[in-house]
Design an enzyme around this catalytic site. Structure first.
Site, PDB file in Angstrom:
ATOM      1  N   SER A 140      11.193 -23.184  39.496  1.00 25.64           N
ATOM      2  CA  SER A 140      12.522 -22.596  39.440  1.00 25.64           C
ATOM      3  C   SER A 140      12.361 -21.145  38.995  1.00 25.64           C
ATOM      4  O   SER A 140      11.843 -20.880  37.914  1.00 25.64           O
ATOM      5  CB  SER A 140      13.373 -23.391  38.441  1.00 25.64           C
ATOM      6  N   LYS A 166      12.452 -22.517  44.151  1.00 24.45           N
ATOM      7  CA  LYS A 166      13.908 -22.558  43.966  1.00 24.45           C
ATOM      8  C   LYS A 166      14.294 -21.255  43.290  1.00 24.45           C
ATOM      9  O   LYS A 166      13.717 -20.888  42.271  1.00 24.45           O
ATOM     10  CB  LYS A 166      14.278 -23.762  43.105  1.00 24.45           C
ATOM     11  N   LEU A 167      15.268 -20.572  43.877  1.00 25.95           N
ATOM     12  CA  LEU A 167      15.712 -19.294  43.327  1.00 25.95           C
ATOM     13  C   LEU A 167      17.111 -19.455  42.763  1.00 25.95           C
ATOM     14  O   LEU A 167      18.004 -19.975  43.431  1.00 25.95           O
ATOM     15  CB  LEU A 167      15.705 -18.223  44.437  1.00 25.95           C
ATOM     16  N   LYS A 168      17.285 -18.978  41.542  1.00 24.90           N
ATOM     17  CA  LYS A 168      18.623 -18.962  40.944  1.00 24.90           C
ATOM     18  C   LYS A 168      19.438 -17.856  41.619  1.00 24.90           C
ATOM     19  O   LYS A 168      18.913 -16.764  41.867  1.00 24.90           O
ATOM     20  CB  LYS A 168      18.509 -18.670  39.440  1.00 24.90           C
ATOM     21  N   ASP A 194      19.836 -22.261  43.640  1.00 22.54           N
ATOM     22  CA  ASP A 194      20.634 -22.957  42.622  1.00 22.54           C
ATOM     23  C   ASP A 194      21.652 -21.979  42.041  1.00 22.54           C
ATOM     24  O   ASP A 194      21.275 -20.961  41.458  1.00 22.54           O
ATOM     25  CB  ASP A 194      19.717 -23.487  41.512  1.00 22.54           C
ATOM     26  N   ASN A 196      24.127 -22.866  39.788  1.00 17.07           N
ATOM     27  CA  ASN A 196      24.631 -23.270  38.470  1.00 17.07           C
ATOM     28  C   ASN A 196      26.141 -23.044  38.341  1.00 17.07           C
ATOM     29  O   ASN A 196      26.622 -22.416  37.385  1.00 17.07           O
ATOM     30  CB  ASN A 196      23.882 -22.570  37.338  1.00 17.07           C
ATOM     31  N   GLU A 219      22.062 -25.783  45.499  1.00 16.43           N
ATOM     32  CA  GLU A 219      22.313 -26.655  44.356  1.00 16.43           C
ATOM     33  C   GLU A 219      23.547 -26.172  43.581  1.00 16.43           C
ATOM     34  O   GLU A 219      23.639 -25.002  43.228  1.00 16.43           O
ATOM     35  CB  GLU A 219      21.056 -26.622  43.466  1.00 16.43           C
ATOM     36  N   ASP A 244      23.918 -31.042  40.827  1.00 18.52           N
ATOM     37  CA  ASP A 244      23.175 -31.120  39.567  1.00 18.52           C
ATOM     38  C   ASP A 244      24.212 -31.427  38.479  1.00 18.52           C
ATOM     39  O   ASP A 244      24.472 -32.593  38.153  1.00 18.52           O
ATOM     40  CB  ASP A 244      22.433 -29.794  39.337  1.00 18.52           C
ATOM     41  N   LYS A 268      18.377 -35.357  36.602  1.00 19.39           N
ATOM     42  CA  LYS A 268      17.815 -34.952  35.305  1.00 19.39           C
ATOM     43  C   LYS A 268      18.144 -36.053  34.323  1.00 19.39           C
ATOM     44  O   LYS A 268      19.325 -36.293  34.032  1.00 19.39           O
ATOM     45  CB  LYS A 268      18.459 -33.649  34.813  1.00 19.39           C
ATOM     46  N   GLY A 296      14.617 -30.025  36.105  1.00 20.89           N
ATOM     47  CA  GLY A 296      13.944 -29.698  34.850  1.00 20.89           C
ATOM     48  C   GLY A 296      14.883 -28.961  33.926  1.00 20.89           C
ATOM     49  O   GLY A 296      15.908 -28.422  34.360  1.00 20.89           O
TER      50      GLY A 296
HETATM   51  O1  OSB Z   1      20.166 -25.886  36.849  1.00 17.82           O
HETATM   52  O2  OSB Z   1      18.273 -26.751  37.158  1.00 17.82           O
HETATM   53  C1  OSB Z   1      19.042 -26.098  36.454  1.00 17.82           C
HETATM   54  C2  OSB Z   1      17.180 -24.783  33.403  1.00 17.82           C
HETATM   55  C3  OSB Z   1      18.148 -24.918  32.434  1.00 17.82           C
HETATM   56  C4  OSB Z   1      19.387 -25.370  32.793  1.00 17.82           C
HETATM   57  C5  OSB Z   1      19.656 -25.718  34.113  1.00 17.82           C
HETATM   58  C6  OSB Z   1      18.684 -25.620  35.081  1.00 17.82           C
HETATM   59  C7  OSB Z   1      17.426 -25.105  34.726  1.00 17.82           C
HETATM   60  C8  OSB Z   1      16.346 -24.885  35.666  1.00 17.82           C
HETATM   61  C9  OSB Z   1      14.945 -24.924  35.111  1.00 17.82           C
HETATM   62  O3  OSB Z   1      16.513 -24.614  36.823  1.00 17.82           O
HETATM   63  C10 OSB Z   1      14.074 -25.859  35.837  1.00 17.82           C
HETATM   64  C11 OSB Z   1      12.770 -26.087  35.117  1.00 17.82           C
HETATM   65  O4  OSB Z   1      12.757 -26.630  33.994  1.00 17.82           O
HETATM   66  O5  OSB Z   1      11.750 -25.746  35.694  1.00 17.82           O
HETATM   67 MG    MG Z   2      20.492 -26.819  38.670  1.00 15.25          MG
END
Ligand code: OSB
Ligand code: MG
Length: 376
Positions: A140, A166-168, A194, A196, A219, A244, A268, A296
């Site tokens: 990520s 995976k790119l935020k 992702d 969020n 995501e 998620d 998760k 994660g």
């Molecule tokens: O949305 O997947 C998520 C980390 C903290 C809170 C939410 C997310 C994440 C990550 C990290 O994307 C993933 C990782 O632990 O490698």
């Molecule tokens: Mg996520």
């Protein structure tokens, strides 16, 4: 077995680099581990480790670090101390009168599970019915300062051999970095994004422009409560929608699947109340032909080890966010860090989660120790 004591080891571990998502930037990992001591009928004490995934602030989910610790101290630990027999399979039932608090419950159940499996001499992978010796390792990548920095960061992980990127993303940092990564690394790169929960359904026309980049999935584009709106968005774009934040339980997974809100689910264990509920979601999704992968939460090696076993179940058909410990930490708190090699992470085979906490490292990272016992 009888629960004899719980210890909360509060920790702070520096991150190798800041990690930025649409809800903020983290420069260190603050969390706590749960150490559970269970007494077997023959008097043997078995120790197991759980890991909290609640973040310091309630920005990803309603739970937060200090709250999760308080919930364990005030409600979860006393309920389990009062029970004559505590097993991983009954923790959820014993705690059912406490509403929500999935991450707090998951951390406790996880510690009981590890202790119980150690007592049985059984690995978590064997207990679950895992079918693979290794799992593909995805990474990520946080939001970077610029498009160039994004391409550099992604390139570094590709060079290390990660199996999927995976790119935020967030409004203002979405189409341009995605286009640049595709251009730099080609159409074959397994690539997903992702958000969020950073968008609303009003952004549907904009999000639809992601369709031209051949992403594995997008995501959680919309809010946690917006399951119906995710279904509407799914009807308006071709990129598969993965949930998620919205999937907080097996019931929520069933709702999302029935409504057509998710063709993929990020599982998760912390978010859903533990590894047993995580397996139930895997089973439901598999029965509906919905793909799952293991998410994660910047876990230490303990959570990474347990996640690797979960991701070895047959329904986990996409690479998870199960990177090596060194993706986030210069030094893990295990005697042996979790390693990514050849694009995979090995599924541990030893008893319990199959990893050992290094007592000196634990002490080095520890900021506070809270001891809970039945007498209190
Ligand atoms: O949305 O997947 C998520 C980390 C903290 C809170 C939410 C997310 C994440 C990550 C990290 O994307 C993933 C990782 O632990 O490698
Ligand atoms: Mg996520």
């Amino acid at each position: 077995m009888k629960l004899h004591g719980l210890r909360l080891h509060h920790l702070e571990m520096p991150l190798v680099a800041p990690f930025t998502t649409s809800f903020g930037t983290q420069t260190s990992k603050r969390t706590f581990l749960v150490e559970a001591n269970l007494i077997a009928d023959d008097g043997t004490v078995w120790t197991g480790w759980g890991e909290n995934v609640a973040l310091p602030d309630p920005v990803y989910s309603p739970e937060h670090l200090e709250g999760a610790a308080l919930v364990i101290e005030r409600w979860l630990a006393p309920a389990l101390f009062a029970a004559d027999d505590v097993t991983a399979e009954t923790v959820g039932h014993l705690l059912r009168h406490i509403v929500g608090q999935q991450m707090a419950k998951a951390a406790v159940e996880m510690a009981v599970l590890d202790a119980q499996l150690r007592a049985d001499g059984r690995s978590f992978a064997s207990y679950l019915g895992a079918v693979a010796p290794t799992v593909p390792s995805g990474v990520s990548v946080g939001i970077q300062e610029s498009v160039d920095a994004t391409v550099r960061a992604v390139g570094g992980y590709i060079e290390q051999g990660y199996a999927r990127i995976k790119l935020k993303i967030q409004p203002g940092a979405d189409l341009a970095p995605v286009a640049a990564v595709r251009k730099a690394f080609g159409d074959e790169l397994p690539f997903q994004v992702d958000a969020n929960a950073a968008y609303t359904l009003v952004d549907a026309a904009h999000l639809r422009r992601l369709d031209e980049y051949g992403l594995l999935l997008v995501e959680q584009p919309l809010g946690e409560a917006d399951i119906r709106q995710h279904a509407e968005l799914a009807a308006r774009m071709t990129t598969p929608i993965c949930l998620d934040e919205s999937v907080v339980s097996a019931e929520a997974a069933a709702d999302a699947i029935s409504l057509g809100a998710a063709s993929v689910i990020n599982i998760k264990p912390g978010r859903v109340g533990g590894y047993l509920e995580a397996r139930r979601i895997h089973d439901i999704a598999r029965a509906h032909g919905v793909a799952v992968w293991c998410g994660g939460m910047l876990e230490t090696g303990i959570g990474r080890a347990a996640n690797a076993a979960l991701a070895a179940l047959p329904g986990f058909t996409l690479p998870g966010d199960i990177s090596g410990s060194d993706r986030f930490y210069a030094e893990d708190l295990l005697t042996q860090p979790i390693r990514m090699h050849d694009g995979v992470v090995d599924v541990p085979t030893g008893p319990g989660f199959g990893v050992q906490v290094d007592p000196d490292r634990l002490e080095g990272f520890r900021t506070r120790l809270v001891e809970l016992s039945p007498e209190r």
